[in-house]
Write a protein that holds these residues in place. Structure first.
Motif, PDB file in Angstrom:
ATOM      1  N   LEU A 174       0.865  -1.172   0.000  1.00 51.78           N
ATOM      2  CA  LEU A 174       0.000   0.000   0.000  1.00 51.78           C
ATOM      3  C   LEU A 174       0.905   1.225   0.000  1.00 51.78           C
ATOM      4  CD1 LEU A 174      -2.802  -0.837   2.604  1.00 51.78           C
ATOM      5  CD2 LEU A 174      -2.716  -1.350   0.171  1.00 51.78           C
ATOM      6  N   ASP A 175       0.541   2.237  -0.758  1.00 52.42           N
ATOM      7  CA  ASP A 175       1.384   3.415  -0.871  1.00 52.42           C
ATOM      8  C   ASP A 175       0.531   4.587  -1.324  1.00 52.42           C
ATOM      9  OD1 ASP A 175       3.704   5.013  -0.927  1.00 52.42           O
ATOM     10  OD2 ASP A 175       4.876   3.480  -1.986  1.00 52.42           O
ATOM     11  N   ARG A 176       1.180   5.728  -1.521  1.00 57.10           N
ATOM     12  CA  ARG A 176       0.565   6.890  -2.158  1.00 57.10           C
ATOM     13  C   ARG A 176       1.463   7.331  -3.299  1.00 57.10           C
ATOM     14  NH1 ARG A 176      -1.879  10.598   2.841  1.00 57.10           N
ATOM     15  NH2 ARG A 176      -3.533   9.103   3.360  1.00 57.10           N
ATOM     16  N   MET A 177       0.834   7.773  -4.381  1.00 55.88           N
ATOM     17  CA  MET A 177       1.605   8.215  -5.535  1.00 55.88           C
ATOM     18  C   MET A 177       1.111   9.589  -5.961  1.00 55.88           C
ATOM     19  SD  MET A 177       2.117   4.702  -7.721  1.00 55.88           S
ATOM     20  CE  MET A 177       3.717   5.220  -8.357  1.00 55.88           C
ATOM     21  N   ALA A 178       2.002  10.582  -5.833  1.00 59.01           N
ATOM     22  CA  ALA A 178       1.668  11.971  -6.164  1.00 59.01           C
ATOM     23  C   ALA A 178       2.345  12.367  -7.469  1.00 59.01           C
ATOM     24  CB  ALA A 178       2.109  12.899  -5.046  1.00 59.01           C
ATOM     25  N   LEU A 179       1.703  13.264  -8.209  1.00 54.04           N
ATOM     26  CA  LEU A 179       2.259  13.753  -9.457  1.00 54.04           C
ATOM     27  C   LEU A 179       3.339  14.792  -9.192  1.00 54.04           C
ATOM     28  CD1 LEU A 179       2.148  13.914 -12.584  1.00 54.04           C
ATOM     29  CD2 LEU A 179       0.419  15.718 -12.302  1.00 54.04           C
ATOM     30  N   ASP A 180       4.480  14.613  -9.837  1.00 49.99           N
ATOM     31  CA  ASP A 180       5.546  15.604  -9.825  1.00 49.99           C
ATOM     32  C   ASP A 180       5.791  15.982 -11.280  1.00 49.99           C
ATOM     33  OD1 ASP A 180       7.791  17.175  -9.310  1.00 49.99           O
ATOM     34  OD2 ASP A 180       9.151  15.444  -9.357  1.00 49.99           O
ATOM     35  N   GLY A 181       5.435  17.214 -11.643  1.00 50.30           N
ATOM     36  CA  GLY A 181       5.581  17.603 -13.038  1.00 50.30           C
ATOM     37  C   GLY A 181       5.628  19.100 -13.213  1.00 50.30           C
ATOM     38  N   SER A 182       6.056  19.526 -14.396  1.00 47.88           N
ATOM     39  CA  SER A 182       6.140  20.960 -14.667  1.00 47.88           C
ATOM     40  C   SER A 182       6.049  21.223 -16.159  1.00 47.88           C
ATOM     41  CB  SER A 182       7.455  21.530 -14.121  1.00 47.88           C
ATOM     42  OG  SER A 182       8.566  20.931 -14.776  1.00 47.88           O
ATOM     43  N   VAL A 183       5.702  22.463 -16.496  1.00 51.55           N
ATOM     44  CA  VAL A 183       5.702  22.972 -17.862  1.00 51.55           C
ATOM     45  C   VAL A 183       6.648  24.159 -17.893  1.00 51.55           C
ATOM     46  CG1 VAL A 183       4.328  23.966 -19.722  1.00 51.55           C
ATOM     47  CG2 VAL A 183       3.310  22.245 -18.205  1.00 51.55           C
ATOM     48  N   SER A 184       7.700  24.107 -18.716  1.00 53.94           N
ATOM     49  CA  SER A 184       8.697  25.176 -18.775  1.00 53.94           C
ATOM     50  C   SER A 184       8.715  25.807 -20.155  1.00 53.94           C
ATOM     51  CB  SER A 184      10.086  24.624 -18.447  1.00 53.94           C
ATOM     52  OG  SER A 184      10.116  24.049 -17.149  1.00 53.94           O
ATOM     53  N   ALA A 185       8.695  27.150 -20.191  1.00 53.13           N
ATOM     54  CA  ALA A 185       8.744  27.892 -21.457  1.00 53.13           C
ATOM     55  C   ALA A 185       9.198  29.312 -21.190  1.00 53.13           C
ATOM     56  CB  ALA A 185       7.370  27.897 -22.124  1.00 53.13           C
ATOM     57  N   ASP A 186      10.096  29.822 -22.024  1.00 49.46           N
ATOM     58  CA  ASP A 186      10.556  31.221 -21.937  1.00 49.46           C
ATOM     59  C   ASP A 186      11.034  31.589 -20.534  1.00 49.46           C
ATOM     60  OD1 ASP A 186       9.924  31.643 -24.621  1.00 49.46           O
ATOM     61  OD2 ASP A 186       7.857  32.208 -24.120  1.00 49.46           O
ATOM     62  N   GLY A 187      11.744  30.669 -19.895  1.00 54.81           N
ATOM     63  CA  GLY A 187      12.267  30.952 -18.569  1.00 54.81           C
ATOM     64  C   GLY A 187      11.245  30.845 -17.461  1.00 54.81           C
ATOM     65  N   ARG A 188      10.002  30.583 -17.808  1.00 59.82           N
ATOM     66  CA  ARG A 188       8.949  30.411 -16.796  1.00 59.82           C
ATOM     67  C   ARG A 188       8.709  28.923 -16.580  1.00 59.82           C
ATOM     68  NH1 ARG A 188       4.317  31.487 -18.666  1.00 59.82           N
ATOM     69  NH2 ARG A 188       4.940  31.670 -20.849  1.00 59.82           N
ATOM     70  N   ARG A 189       8.367  28.572 -15.343  1.00 60.42           N
ATOM     71  CA  ARG A 189       8.108  27.172 -14.996  1.00 60.42           C
ATOM     72  C   ARG A 189       6.809  27.074 -14.212  1.00 60.42           C
ATOM     73  NH1 ARG A 189      12.332  23.099 -11.890  1.00 60.42           N
ATOM     74  NH2 ARG A 189      11.062  21.198 -12.062  1.00 60.42           N
TER      75      ARG A 189
END
Length: 415
Positions: A174-189
């Motif tokens: 049994l566990d938990r799974m969280a989303l780790d993600g990002s969108v990067s463009a023009d120096g912005r994240r």
């Protein structure tokens, strides 16, 4: 697909009670009053090496119910467990058809899912599951916000990120799974708020990949983090990124197949405002993964639901009043043995079990940890007889014909 009526009646097999457990070592923990249908020594019928099937009655507070159980010994190198799923996250199929298509020797239905959109007229229900999903070691999707889930109320302290999974070490956890993600463009994240989900957090950006399928993305912008029935957002934006560059945009979420190498970004409220800053031709980097809360062992398979038994003890606050037809999964303390249980939906057994009774039943089967899956009309357990071309539906689902579901747990055997 066929049904087999092997129910126990009139105490016919009560003399075989001691043989009810799936594994000899578990004989002392047999469900009180349980009556094996087969009466066979060794605990049920061998479906494949390391896999057995049995059925028995369970006396419950609301009346007699009938359980169907697959017991899986993951120490057997021939056996593996994986996710049963349609060709797309945003799709549904019956457990029997998914098992037949994948060659599984047995299985049960899996996570709760987006079954209807009666609260949002004109919005297409996606069929997508609530929680995270991992198949064959590959991430398919992340979890929707707690308030956007379908199914009964979560027990205290649980979330839509809870999973039951099997690691590459072949142990159930049994566990938990969280989303780790990002969108990067023009120096912005920007943080990524969702991956192939039917519901995105308010103000976020979500990613849809080729795993999603062709169903509309509109549902992802409806409801709020605490109210599934809240209206759909009027501030939305969609950007299509192909091979790292923006190729198109739209004010409203679209639909249709997503090609390999393409990601559709959907934003709502603040997320939509950020996506409007992108132009065709802009370079965009999209990153996403699921991160497990406790295990450092990669998961080969994971499915959503919620825990009911942990370290041998039922979770506090489990519902002890509402009885229903249920599906559950459980594992021994060492993670080597998996139990898959589905209750029978035939009229004489339809009162079912409460969630508290499910935890007790799984404990008596020998599970140290247990996990509740979708129930009611979704509860289905199938097995494949040796040499058979198709699986048999062993229980009697309350839905006729068999309900199409988002995913399931499949048991596979290499002969």
């Amino acid at each position: 697909m066929r049904h087999r009526d092997g129910h126990c009646r009139d105490g016919r097999y009560r003399s075989a009670l001691a043989a009810c457990a799936a594994f000899g070592a578990l004989a002392a923990t047999v469900l009180a009053g349980a009556v094996p249908a087969s009466g066979a020594e060794g605990g049920g019928t061998a479906i494949a090496p390391g896999v057995t099937y049995e059925e028995f009655d369970i006396p419950a507070a609301k009346g007699l119910t009938h359980a169907h159980v697959l017991s899986v010994d993951l120490r057997n190198a021939r056996v593996r467990v994986d996710l049963l799923h349609p060709d797309a996250v945003g799709a549904r199929a019956t457990v029997s058809s998914m098992a037949d298509a994948s060659g599984a020797v047995g299985g049960v239905n899996g996570d709760f899912f987006n079954i209807t959109e009666s609260q949002h007229p004109g919005v297409e229900a996606t069929g997508a599951s609530v929680g995270p999903a991992v198949a064959g070691g590959r991430t398919l999707k992340a979890a929707v916000p707690d308030g956007q889930r379908f199914g009964p109320a979560l027990p205290p302290g649980t979330t839509t990120e809870d999973v039951l999974g099997v690691g590459v070490d072949r142990r159930v956890r049994l566990d938990r799974m969280a989303l780790d993600g990002s969108v990067s463009a023009d120096g912005r994240r920007l943080p990524l708020g969702g991956l192939n989900q039917y519901a995105l957090p308010v103000g976020s950006v979500g990613a849809f990949t080729s795993d999603w399928g062709a169903v509309s993305h509109v549902r992802a912008t409806c409801g709020t983090d605490t109210n599934r029935a809240a209206p759909c957002s009027t501030d939305t934006y969609e950007v299509t990124v192909r091979h790292g560059r923006v190729v198109s945009s739209a004010d409203t979420p679209g639909s249709g197949p997503i090609a390999s190498g393409t990601t559709v970004l959907v934003g709502r409220e603040a997320g939509a405002q950020e996506l409007r800053k992108l132009s065709v031709g802009d370079r965009v980097q999209i990153r996403h993964r699921l991160v497990a809360a406790t295990s450092h062992i990669p998961y080969r398979f994971a499915v959503g639901g919620y825990p009911v038994l942990r370290d041998g003890a039922p979770l506090p606050g489990l519902d002890a009043k509402t009885a229903a037809v249920r599906t559950a999964a459980g594992a021994t303390a060492d993670g080597h043995h998996l139990f898959l249980l589905a209750l029978d939906g035939a009229p004489q057994y339809r009162t079912g079990l409460t969630i508290a009774e499910v935890a007790d039943a799984m404990s008596k089967l020998g599970a140290d940890d247990a996990f509740s899956l979708d129930g009611g009309g979704s509860s289905t357990l199938v097995t494949r007889d040796p040499g058979a071309a198709a699986v048999t539906v062993r229980n009697h689902p309350t839905d006729v014909p068999e309900r199409a579901v988002a995913n399931g747990i499949g048991v596979f055997s290499r002969h």
